[in-house]
Design an enzyme around this catalytic site. Structure first.
Site: not given
Ligand code: UN1
Length: 498
Positions: A177, A252, A286, A385
């Site tokens: 999804k 995550e 993230c 965040e």
């Molecule tokens: C994310 O923001 O969830 O390391 C992943 C990085 C990318 C992956 C980010 N390769 O910024």
């Protein structure tokens, strides 16, 4: 007149279908407001049917030799290379990141699928000695069964692929999804798996809200593992719902990633890194650099150079290769980021930006200026965040204070230090509470052959990517083979066995 957006169905039992009476939603281009695709607002019943499909397909897929599954993944990777340009543009149109990054994340998908294809000839277990004679002890990996992959909108192709390719190579069947805002990217990824030869029912695709479809998927007793990437509040909810069914829930979640800038750093190098880390993907990673923790000796010079550069930082059409930063991904994102900017204005000093961009083509999209605040550790913008193009600068007196500030947040995904002192660099690797540490490089841009994940509220201890990616999706079976033709009792007969 704009053309009607392409209508996508659900993929269940190998057939794309629109359930009777289904309502639809559209995804929107955050630069222009135009519809990009039209999708089924799925129901709990659709989730149930998708899981049924994955469940029925499991045995045959599990019995397909892993190297053979790897060949199919290699074909998917080949097809994705062929479609890279188109898929990259779809990412940019639906999510808003600049085209170089759209193409970059498709490349990250290809890299990972190829890496997992190779894993089909590894999937290592262990062979260890027995305490008894004429006995072998070893472990084998087995798939979990039906797994659910729920992915976010910020990496709408690569995060799904991290999950799907790892789940498939290990012999699981999948219900996927995507985030509703980027459902077209999800659907286009799934079509490549289909075309590459993944058998009907092995990968299913459902769209709809987290509250309806997501919850139905997570709570179904036939699902053993849920892999979720998204915000911390939703992640907590997913964890609790999964826990009731004693499922493995892989999370995550967020980050509040620091760059520490020491007095001996190469400031020109750091400037490029901070610009890319903080404003790449409009800060919606993230791993984004959301805090610059800077030594007081270089603070004024660095902040001056940073704001200087931002005056010449082109924000606009993300399909134009000259653009450095596109829009934020949606109206919701725009609101959230502007709210945080308002919060920052109360107790911090705005150094650059801080506004929604308006006039001309800006009026059609969700464009926000790259924004820099001077703040103190402890302010809300220094700790929460934001997930947008907002950088909080915090001045510190020395390394010890820098590390204390860096670690004093609820998250621990990525981190970075710029220094020329090799001892200090290694000390930082040891000191920083994060799943990822960069030396003289920005906090973003992880490579797929290394584990990805973090500590504290960034997750619940698991890692994606790297060779450990397969752990999320496998059970380990311990096997004892006794070829002595007699009863040998472990712990009892080991001293006397012959
Ligand atoms: C994310 O923001 O969830 O390391 C992943 C990085 C990318 C992956 C980010 N390769 O910024």
């Amino acid at each position: 007149m704009p053309t009607a957006p392409h209508e996508y169905g659900l993929l269940i039992d190998g057939k794309w279908e629109t359930p009777d009476g289904a309502t639809r939603f559209e995804t929107l281009n955050p630069s222009t407001g135009e519809a990009v695709g039209s999708f089924v607002q799925g129901s709990a019943r659709d989730a149930d049917r998708a899981i049924g499909s994955a469940h029925r397909s499991f045995r045959a897929w599990r019995e397909t030799p892993a190297p053979k599954r790897g060949e199919i993944l290699l074909e998917v990777a080949r097809l994705m290379k062929r479609s890279k340009e188109e898929l990259g543009r779809t990412v940019t149109r639906e999510m808003g990141k600049v085209i170089a990054e759209g193409l970059g994340e498709v490349q990250e998908s290809i890299d990972f699928i190829e890496y997992m294809a190779g894993e089909g000839r590894r999937l290592f277990g262990e062979t260890v000695p027995s305490e008894l004679r004429s006995k072998f002890c070893l472990t084998v990996r087995q798939p979990k069964g039906v797994v659910v992959c729920i992915s976010p909108w910020n990496f709408p192709t690569s995060i799904p692929n991290w999950k799907i390719a790892a789940a498939l190579i290990t012999g699981n069947t999948v219900v996927f999804k995507p985030a509703s805002a980027t459902a077209k990217c999800g659907a286009e990824v799934v079509k490549l798996y289909e075309e590459g030869g993944v058998p009907p029912g092995v990968l299913n695709f459902v769209t709809g809200s987290g509250g309806v479809v997501g919850n139905a998927l997570i709570e179904d007793p036939r699902v053993r593992t849920v892999s979720f990437t998204g915000g911390v509040d939703t992640g907590r909810e997913v964890y609790v719902r999964g826990a009731r069914g004693l499922k493995m829930v892989h999370l995550e979640l967020g980050g509040k990633n620091p760059v520490i800038l020491m007095e001996d750093a190469d400031l020109s190098l750091a400037l490029e890194g901070v610009l890319f880390g903080a404003f790449g993907t409009a800060g919606q990673r993230c791993t984004a650099t959301s805090r610059l923790i800077v030594h007081t000796k270089v603070h004024d010079e660095f902040v001056g150079r940073l704001t200087d550069r931002l005056r010449r930082f082109p924000v606009g059409d993300p399909l134009d290769p000259a653009t450095a930063m596109g829009p934020v991904a949606s109206a919701d994102q725009e609101r959230k980021v502007l709210d945080y900017i308002a919060i920052g204005e109360k107790d911090s000093t705005l150094q650059f930006g801080g506004h929604k961009l308006t006039g001309g083509a800006y009026d059609r999209g969700h464009f926000i200026e790259p924004t820099v605040f001077e703040t103190h550790h402890g302010s809300r913008i220094s700790k929460e965040e934001i997930f947008g193009p907002v950088l909080s600068v915090i001045r510190v007196a020395d390394y010890a204070e820098a590390v204390r500030v860096a670690n004093d947040v609820e998250y621990g995904l990525s981190s970075a230090i710029y220094t020329r002192d090799v001892n200090r660099a290694f000390r930082a690797i040891d000191d920083l509470e994060a799943g990822i540490t960069y030396i003289n490089a920005p906090t973003i841009g992880a490579e797929v052959q290394l584990p990805f994940g973090g500590v504290k509220n960034t997750g619940n201890g698991g890692r994606e990517a790297g060779s450990v990616a397969i752990e999320e999706f496998t059970e380990i079976k311990s096997v004892f083979v006794d070829f002595s033709s007699k009863l040998q009792r472990a712990q009892i007969d080991s001293e006397t066995a012959e």
